[in-house]
Design a protein around this motif. Structure first.
Motif, PDB file in Angstrom:
ATOM      1  N   SER A 110       5.489  -5.782   0.554  1.00 46.62           N
ATOM      2  CA  SER A 110       5.887  -5.457  -0.819  1.00 46.62           C
ATOM      3  C   SER A 110       5.102  -6.277  -1.822  1.00 46.62           C
ATOM      4  O   SER A 110       4.899  -7.472  -1.625  1.00 46.62           O
ATOM      5  N   TYR A 111       4.682  -5.614  -2.889  1.00 44.00           N
ATOM      6  CA  TYR A 111       4.045  -6.282  -4.024  1.00 44.00           C
ATOM      7  C   TYR A 111       4.131  -5.344  -5.210  1.00 44.00           C
ATOM      8  O   TYR A 111       4.436  -4.158  -5.062  1.00 44.00           O
ATOM      9  N   TYR A 112       3.859  -5.860  -6.400  1.00 43.07           N
ATOM     10  CA  TYR A 112       3.955  -5.053  -7.610  1.00 43.07           C
ATOM     11  C   TYR A 112       2.595  -4.469  -8.003  1.00 43.07           C
ATOM     12  O   TYR A 112       2.477  -3.281  -8.258  1.00 43.07           O
ATOM     13  N   GLU A 168       9.066 -12.035  -1.843  1.00 42.19           N
ATOM     14  CA  GLU A 168       7.979 -11.113  -1.498  1.00 42.19           C
ATOM     15  C   GLU A 168       6.639 -11.839  -1.504  1.00 42.19           C
ATOM     16  O   GLU A 168       5.808 -11.625  -0.621  1.00 42.19           O
TER      17      GLU A 168
END
Length: 90
Positions: A71-73, A17
């Motif tokens: 996507s990432y956190y 990601e």
């Protein structure tokens, strides 16, 4: 001596990601740098990679992430993580 400037770190669940977002940001010429995820914010994530941004590039990065549904956190600000004299031996 530590650098007191705030930098933003984009955290990821996986290395893939992170690399994908790095390529997307580079493609849109948004300055970013691959960096280790600072221990202070890494938490329970298994991926130790982050992308580091300067404050002036955060909004452009957020817009880019939204456009590409990347996507990432999390995106986390931290102060003083870089040490200008680290790894200098002479």
């Amino acid at each position: 001596m530590t650098d007191s400037h705030v930098r933003y770190y984009i955290l990821f669940g996986t290395y893939e990601e992170g690399l994908a977002l790095h390529d997307i940001l580079d493609g849109e010429e948004i300055p970013n740098r691959i960096a280790p995820a600072p221990r202070a914010i890494q938490g329970k994530l298994s991926c130790g990679m982050s992308l580091m941004l300067l404050p002036e590039h955060v909004e452009a990065a957020k817009a880019c992430i939204a456009r590409h549904e990347a996507s990432y956190y999390a995106i986390v600000p931290l102060e003083g993580q870089l040490r200008s004299h680290r790894d200098q031996y002479c």
